[in-house]
Scaffold this motif. Sequence first.
Motif, PDB file in Angstrom:
ATOM      1  N   PHE A 256       0.850  -1.209   0.000  1.00 31.51           N
ATOM      2  CA  PHE A 256       0.000   0.000   0.000  1.00 31.51           C
ATOM      3  C   PHE A 256       0.883   1.256   0.000  1.00 31.51           C
ATOM      4  N   GLU A 257       1.979   1.172   0.723  1.00 30.07           N
ATOM      5  CA  GLU A 257       2.884   2.333   0.771  1.00 30.07           C
ATOM      6  C   GLU A 257       3.496   2.588  -0.603  1.00 30.07           C
ATOM      7  N   LYS A 258       3.860   1.488  -1.299  1.00 29.87           N
ATOM      8  CA  LYS A 258       4.432   1.639  -2.646  1.00 29.87           C
ATOM      9  C   LYS A 258       3.390   2.210  -3.605  1.00 29.87           C
ATOM     10  N   VAL A 286       4.366   9.213   2.511  1.00 33.21           N
ATOM     11  CA  VAL A 286       4.351  10.656   2.774  1.00 33.21           C
ATOM     12  C   VAL A 286       5.035  11.384   1.622  1.00 33.21           C
ATOM     13  N   ALA A 287       4.283  12.273   0.998  1.00 28.84           N
ATOM     14  CA  ALA A 287       4.837  13.065  -0.115  1.00 28.84           C
ATOM     15  C   ALA A 287       5.231  14.443   0.412  1.00 28.84           C
ATOM     16  N   SER A 289       5.093  18.270   1.102  1.00 29.55           N
ATOM     17  CA  SER A 289       3.831  18.996   1.296  1.00 29.55           C
ATOM     18  C   SER A 289       3.320  19.664   0.006  1.00 29.55           C
ATOM     19  N   GLU A 290       4.231  20.189  -0.830  1.00 30.01           N
ATOM     20  CA  GLU A 290       3.792  20.850  -2.076  1.00 30.01           C
ATOM     21  C   GLU A 290       3.176  19.842  -3.039  1.00 30.01           C
ATOM     22  N   ALA A 291       3.664  18.600  -3.009  1.00 26.22           N
ATOM     23  CA  ALA A 291       3.196  17.595  -3.970  1.00 26.22           C
ATOM     24  C   ALA A 291       1.987  16.819  -3.471  1.00 26.22           C
ATOM     25  N   ALA A 292       1.693  16.917  -2.190  1.00 26.27           N
ATOM     26  CA  ALA A 292       0.624  16.095  -1.610  1.00 26.27           C
ATOM     27  C   ALA A 292      -0.751  16.564  -2.091  1.00 26.27           C
TER      28      ALA A 292
ATOM     29  N   GLY B 234      19.525  20.774  -1.272  1.00 31.63           N
ATOM     30  CA  GLY B 234      19.190  20.582   0.139  1.00 31.63           C
ATOM     31  C   GLY B 234      17.723  20.316   0.431  1.00 31.63           C
ATOM     32  N   ARG B 235      16.992  19.805  -0.555  1.00 29.91           N
ATOM     33  CA  ARG B 235      15.580  19.458  -0.309  1.00 29.91           C
ATOM     34  C   ARG B 235      15.488  17.929  -0.124  1.00 29.91           C
ATOM     35  N   ALA B 236      15.859  17.495   1.037  1.00 30.24           N
ATOM     36  CA  ALA B 236      15.992  16.057   1.294  1.00 30.24           C
ATOM     37  C   ALA B 236      14.665  15.306   1.131  1.00 30.24           C
ATOM     38  N   GLU B 237      13.563  15.944   1.557  1.00 28.95           N
ATOM     39  CA  GLU B 237      12.259  15.268   1.486  1.00 28.95           C
ATOM     40  C   GLU B 237      11.886  14.962   0.022  1.00 28.95           C
ATOM     41  N   TRP B 238      12.076  15.961  -0.837  1.00 27.11           N
ATOM     42  CA  TRP B 238      11.810  15.774  -2.269  1.00 27.11           C
ATOM     43  C   TRP B 238      12.739  14.717  -2.853  1.00 27.11           C
ATOM     44  N   ALA B 239      14.007  14.812  -2.508  1.00 25.44           N
ATOM     45  CA  ALA B 239      15.017  13.898  -3.067  1.00 25.44           C
ATOM     46  C   ALA B 239      14.669  12.455  -2.714  1.00 25.44           C
ATOM     47  N   ASN B 240      14.305  12.236  -1.468  1.00 21.57           N
ATOM     48  CA  ASN B 240      13.999  10.891  -1.009  1.00 21.57           C
ATOM     49  C   ASN B 240      12.721  10.351  -1.676  1.00 21.57           C
TER      50      ASN B 240
END
Lengths: 292, 268
Positions: A256-258, A286-287, A289-292, B234-240
């Motif tokens: 589900f996470e994938k 978790v995406a 915040s801008e993409a969520a 330095g945008r680690a969340e996006w990178a991951n």
Amino acid sequence: MTPAPPSFLDVPTLLERSVPKPRPAWVWYGMIAFAVVVLTATGAAGQNPQLKLVVRFFGGLAMLGLVVAMAWFTSHVVKQQRKEQQRVEAIEELVQLRRWDQAAAMLDSMLAKPALTMGARLQALVYLASVLARYHRFGDAIAVQNYLLEHAEFDAGTAHGLKLMRTMAMLHEDQLVDADRALGDLRRELPESAGLALIEIYRDVKTGHPAEAIEIFHARAPALRAQLGHRIADAYALVARAHDLLDQNTEAAAAFEKATLLSPVEELCRRYPEVAAIREKYPAAVAPSEAA
Amino acid sequence: MISVHEAISRFRRDVTLSTLLKAALGCGVGAVLALHFVSLGKTIDPSLLLMGLGAVWLTLWYRTMKGSRLAAQSSTLIASGNLEQAEAQIEQSLRAFSMSRSVKSMGLLNLALVRLAQKRWPDTAMLCREVLAAKKGTSEHVNKSGRLMLADSLLEMGDLRGAHEALAGLYNHRLTLSEALSLLRVQTEYLARVGAWEQMIQGAVTKVALAEIMPMPNGARVQAMLALAAKRTGRAEWANWLRRRVELLVDVQELATQRPLLWELWEK
């Protein structure tokens, strides 16, 4: 009593009204007119030598007029057909961008009038089937797909895609016997198709055979990844549901996470109502915040 | 198999010949119509002459229509990955005479597309340059596709300046969705090569949404490039997030072998 206005995307009406009308053969009329002008001018000039110059002058003008009129007419027809093709391309882009409401409105207005070319009409009908499926009007989508497969000849890839969409719609409509028969045909036609594997996974999840769904997923994983692109999220979501049905919660959570890493939860639940049952049970990816 | 030089020389010859023929036919029609108003028209029947010219015109346009159909069929064959058959069709259409410059440009562009798929970058660049040089009679679609392919092949050849010039010409045009997708792919590669990481990650939400509808592996490659840009800025969340998506979409080994720059995403 006034008849009720046709409903939005009314399939029988759109199928009937969009049939191209036979056009008057303007080119032939022009040719005949041209021949008449030539013969009259030659005949008149031969009978009365005094009128020769006047006849020749007006004959020349008429011929010039005909040449200009035919050129204008040809250019007008080409422009109209190009405009229609551009509308079809715009609809295709809207479908790709998932702007379903705009695509539906354009299709409704385009197919309510006779198309100029059969090619544009068929393309528009293919997109109509996609839009109808999106609106969960699977019965209507099947009607359009049946019409297309019965009345037109497509290349192998397009025909296979249409059959896949129809089989998926049949499953959504619980037409399980028809869907099973269609799956058999598809298997004979193109056994390596990832679309086919996805439909088989969905059928097994829907009919309560989760172990078989998981088995198909693992056996066909490379093909699913190579052919489905982002729609592999669908396969992960269905496999998550299959694991959930078998009480394999760890595997279900991972799948589900994938799935939610690649596609929003709302989108997956919209496509497969069966997935909605697990949306609260397992955490989504978790995406940013801008993409969520 | 037609060579690039032969294809270009045939294209040039046909363009010159068709221009001359069109001019000659146009002058012929004008002269025949004028015959109606002068005394010479008494000895020669202008109507019959006009019919003769019409017949020549129709024959030439019939050949052009055949060429146009061949060009359309070869586009379909390329789209379905049938490159050998497509090349045979393109060769046939380039060897046949056509009155229309746009049909000839289309044939040349299709040949460039085949060479691009065959990873023959210098050939692709040469063909695209030829198509773009013939500005008159070239449709906007041919112009935009030519520029995109030229930028793509020049990037592969390491000519960053040339790629930038080809891309710059596209910003004045209104693009279709498929052209916008191609532009995003080529532009992302270009920005990664010049190290413009901040510019790359700008508008990431839209870029990711477009990458999602690209065919694989291009969609995954764009997301991987964006992941790298996110990491570098330095945008680690996006990178991951982007890196994990790429792992689900394609074989990472294969992807990073094609673009060694991307190994950085999977370094421990």
